[in-house]
Write a protein that holds these residues in place. Structure first.
Motif, short mmCIF file in Angstrom:
data_model
loop_
_atom_site.label_atom_id
_atom_site.label_comp_id
_atom_site.label_asym_id
_atom_site.label_seq_id
_atom_site.Cartn_x
_atom_site.Cartn_y
_atom_site.Cartn_z
N PRO A 1 5.11 -1.36 6.40
CA PRO A 1 6.49 -1.78 6.56
C PRO A 1 7.32 -1.48 5.33
CG PRO A 1 5.09 -3.69 6.21
CD PRO A 1 4.18 -2.50 6.31
N SER A 2 8.63 -1.55 5.47
CA SER A 2 9.55 -1.30 4.37
C SER A 2 9.23 -2.21 3.19
CB SER A 2 10.96 -1.57 4.87
OG SER A 2 11.87 -1.27 3.85
N GLY A 3 9.17 -1.62 2.00
CA GLY A 3 8.95 -2.41 0.80
C GLY A 3 7.51 -2.70 0.46
N CYS A 4 6.54 -2.13 1.20
CA CYS A 4 5.14 -2.46 0.95
C CYS A 4 4.56 -1.66 -0.21
CB CYS A 4 4.29 -2.26 2.20
SG CYS A 4 4.05 -0.53 2.63
N GLY A 5 5.32 -0.67 -0.74
CA GLY A 5 4.83 0.07 -1.91
C GLY A 5 4.41 1.50 -1.63
N LYS A 6 4.74 2.03 -0.46
CA LYS A 6 4.32 3.40 -0.11
C LYS A 6 4.96 4.43 -1.04
CE LYS A 6 6.32 3.13 3.97
NZ LYS A 6 6.93 1.80 3.99
N THR A 7 6.30 4.35 -1.17
CA THR A 7 7.00 5.34 -1.99
C THR A 7 6.58 5.24 -3.44
OG1 THR A 7 8.87 5.43 -0.49
CG2 THR A 7 9.29 6.09 -2.75
N THR A 8 6.39 4.02 -3.93
CA THR A 8 5.95 3.85 -5.32
C THR A 8 4.57 4.50 -5.51
OG1 THR A 8 7.23 1.81 -5.49
CG2 THR A 8 5.53 2.16 -7.15
N THR A 9 3.67 4.34 -4.55
CA THR A 9 2.36 4.98 -4.63
C THR A 9 2.52 6.50 -4.75
OG1 THR A 9 1.42 3.22 -3.28
CG2 THR A 9 0.11 5.23 -3.47
N LEU A 10 3.41 7.04 -3.92
CA LEU A 10 3.64 8.49 -3.92
C LEU A 10 4.24 8.94 -5.26
CD1 LEU A 10 2.88 10.08 -1.45
CD2 LEU A 10 5.28 10.39 -0.93
N ARG A 11 5.18 8.15 -5.78
CA ARG A 11 5.83 8.50 -7.06
C ARG A 11 4.84 8.41 -8.23
NH1 ARG A 11 11.14 8.77 -7.55
NH2 ARG A 11 11.14 7.68 -9.54
N LEU A 12 3.88 7.51 -8.11
CA LEU A 12 2.83 7.43 -9.14
C LEU A 12 1.96 8.68 -9.11
CD1 LEU A 12 1.74 3.70 -8.62
CD2 LEU A 12 2.75 4.63 -10.71
N ILE A 13 1.63 9.13 -7.90
CA ILE A 13 0.79 10.32 -7.76
C ILE A 13 1.55 11.56 -8.26
CG2 ILE A 13 -0.48 11.79 -6.14
CD1 ILE A 13 -0.78 9.29 -4.32
N ALA A 14 2.86 11.59 -7.95
CA ALA A 14 3.67 12.74 -8.37
C ALA A 14 3.94 12.75 -9.87
CB ALA A 14 5.00 12.72 -7.61
N GLY A 15 3.86 11.57 -10.49
CA GLY A 15 4.12 11.49 -11.93
C GLY A 15 5.54 11.07 -12.27
N PHE A 16 6.31 10.61 -11.28
CA PHE A 16 7.67 10.11 -11.54
C PHE A 16 7.63 8.67 -12.06
CE2 PHE A 16 8.72 13.01 -7.77
CZ PHE A 16 8.84 14.12 -8.60
N GLU A 17 6.51 7.99 -11.83
CA GLU A 17 6.29 6.65 -12.38
C GLU A 17 4.94 6.67 -13.06
OE1 GLU A 17 8.41 4.24 -12.24
OE2 GLU A 17 9.68 4.69 -10.51
N HIS A 18 4.76 5.76 -14.03
CA HIS A 18 3.47 5.69 -14.71
C HIS A 18 2.73 4.42 -14.30
CE1 HIS A 18 0.89 7.49 -17.63
NE2 HIS A 18 0.55 6.27 -17.99
N PRO A 19 1.45 4.51 -13.90
CA PRO A 19 0.75 3.31 -13.45
C PRO A 19 0.38 2.38 -14.61
CG PRO A 19 -0.75 5.18 -13.47
CD PRO A 19 0.61 5.72 -13.83
N ASP A 20 0.28 1.07 -14.32
CA ASP A 20 -0.20 0.11 -15.32
C ASP A 20 -1.72 0.22 -15.45
OD1 ASP A 20 2.36 -0.88 -15.65
OD2 ASP A 20 2.14 -2.25 -13.95
N ALA A 21 -2.37 0.58 -14.36
CA ALA A 21 -3.82 0.76 -14.38
C ALA A 21 -4.19 1.74 -13.28
CB ALA A 21 -4.51 -0.58 -14.14
N GLY A 22 -5.39 2.30 -13.41
CA GLY A 22 -5.87 3.22 -12.39
C GLY A 22 -5.80 4.66 -12.84
N ALA A 23 -6.36 5.55 -12.01
CA ALA A 23 -6.44 6.96 -12.39
C ALA A 23 -6.20 7.84 -11.17
CB ALA A 23 -7.80 7.25 -12.99
N ILE A 24 -5.71 9.05 -11.44
CA ILE A 24 -5.45 10.03 -10.38
C ILE A 24 -6.13 11.34 -10.76
CG2 ILE A 24 -3.64 11.21 -9.05
CD1 ILE A 24 -1.71 9.04 -10.38
N TYR A 25 -6.85 11.94 -9.82
CA TYR A 25 -7.54 13.20 -10.06
C TYR A 25 -7.11 14.23 -9.02
CZ TYR A 25 -10.63 10.04 -12.62
OH TYR A 25 -11.13 9.09 -13.47
N VAL A 26 -6.82 15.45 -9.49
CA VAL A 26 -6.59 16.56 -8.57
C VAL A 26 -7.71 17.57 -8.82
CG1 VAL A 26 -5.09 18.51 -8.01
CG2 VAL A 26 -4.10 16.25 -8.34
N ASP A 27 -8.48 17.89 -7.79
CA ASP A 27 -9.63 18.79 -7.93
C ASP A 27 -10.57 18.34 -9.04
OD1 ASP A 27 -9.46 20.50 -5.86
OD2 ASP A 27 -8.78 22.23 -7.02
N GLY A 28 -10.77 17.04 -9.17
CA GLY A 28 -11.69 16.51 -10.17
C GLY A 28 -11.12 16.36 -11.57
#
Ligand code: ATP
Length: 352
Positions: A38-65
């Motif tokens: 639903p609206s506001g559940c954090g989908k776009t923020t998740t996408l923006r974190l993966i794209a690098g437009f936002e920086h996560p407080d914790a966690g990691a992202i890997y592309v091709d390892g």
């Protein structure tokens, strides 16, 4: 794995809960994944974190390892398609697509731009400005621009929402076909359950910043693991029961369960898992004609149920009926009150 997201967490305000909480999922090469919620559940923020437009407080992202968590957006090997296409209005179609192709000669950029425009069937429009294109055509150019640099992953944020219904379906099919053919892993953000079910190989259902269930469209629709997922993916009847192994006692009698459970449980039965028969304790309250089928709203012992029937069926409001269960009930959670009379989750009403 093309994309791996591990325990991604993001908080915008210190006094509020995180907007994205410990989100993890991974995608194979060429896999199409949808983030649904639903609206506001954090989908776009998740996408923006993966794209690098936002920086996560914790966690990691890997592309091709490779860990890309701290790389700037342009060095992540990720393409992005926005809801409003975000094409440059003063550039032609070809220039828009060539724009992101840095470090190439002018000739190589033009060739690559034409190659991807060919893929999306837009070469004849190469000299037009975005304002001279339809919404569906602009969407194809936006996709061409995102895939031109040869990304490993493409992120799509509600890319079809501004298209009208007919065009939306056709563009969706085309984009899906292109993504599958190109072998690029993709993440689609949508709040439209039908879009997620028909577009994605797998989907993650998000609620309040958390991924509540991940699975194939069939899995999340047929085997929802929570009442929220069951209700978000379509209409359903939530019914308390007392389980004993593969059976439960409920207000609709003894039901077979899709998976074993013990004690008070909440069950989900889709309207298509129920049928009506003439004569019985239940009363038809309303009849909603939908062309290919009908939905009846039926009351039994103070509780309402939604039942699908084929379009020929002719029950009327006021008819006395029996509700027959024609599928195994799915356990979607525990239930504090063993009595089938106590309603914790109300049955969703028809929209009209
Ligand atoms: P929608 O479908 O409406 O776009 P969404 O699921 O994509 O919703 P997000 O856009 O990720 O949700 O927003 C999640 C929450 O985070 C919202 O409550 C939003 O107000 C908040 N939020 C998003 N971006 C920021 C920001 N930059 N600063 C503060 N709060 C933000």
């Amino acid at each position: 794995m093309s994309l791996r997201v591990e325990n991604l967490t993001k908080r915008f305000h210190p006094d509020l809960p995180p907007v994205v909480q410990e989100v993890s999922f991974s995608l194979e090469r060429g896999e199409v994944f949808a983030l649904l919620g639903p609206s506001g559940c954090g989908k776009t923020t998740t996408l923006r974190l993966i794209a690098g437009f936002e920086h996560p407080d914790a966690g990691a992202i890997y592309v091709d390892g490779q860990a890309i968590t701290h790389l700037p957006p342009e060095r992540r090997g990720i393409g992005f398609v926005f809801q409003d296409y975000a094409l440059f209005p003063h550039l032609t179609v070809e220039q828009n697509v060539a724009f992101g192709l840095r470090g190439m000669s002018a000739k190589a950029r033009r060739e690559r731009a034409m190659e991807v425009l060919q893929m999306v069937g837009m070469t004849v429009f190469k000299d037009r400005k975005p304002s001279e294109l339809s919404g569906g055509q602009q969407q194809r150019v936006a996709l061409a621009r995102a895939i031109a640099p040869g990304p490993k992953v493409v992120l799509l944020d509600e890319p079809f929402s501004s298209l009208d219904a007919g065009l939306r379906q056709a563009t969706r099919d085309e984009v899906r076909h292109l993504l599958k053919a190109s072998g690029i892993a993709s993440v689609l953000v949508t709040h439209d359950q039908e879009e997620a079910l028909s577009f994605a190989d797998r989907l993650g259902v998000m609620r309040s910043g958390r991924l509540e269930q991940i699975g194939t469209p069939e899995e999340v629709y047929e085997r929802p693991s929570t009442p929220f997922v069951a209700q978000f993916l379509g209409r359903t009847n939530l019914l308390p029961g007392e389980a004993r192994g593969l059976e439960a006692t409920t207000a609709l009698g003894k039901l077979a369960l899709a998976s074993g459970a013990v004690g008070p449980v909440m069950l989900s039965l889709r309207p298509e898992h129920l049928r009506l028969e003439m004569g019985g304790e239940a009363e038809v309250l309303a009849r909603e004609f939908k062309g290919h089928d009908l939905t009846y709203r039926v009351r039994l012992a103070g509780r309402e149920y939604l039942v699908h029937e084929a379009s020929g069926s002719a029950f009327r409001p006021g008819d006395r009926v029996h509700i027959r269960v024609v599928a195994k009930a799915v356990v979607v959670g525990q239930h504090e009150h063993p009595s089938p009379e106590v309603s914790v989750f109300s049955v969703p009403r028809p929209e009209r």
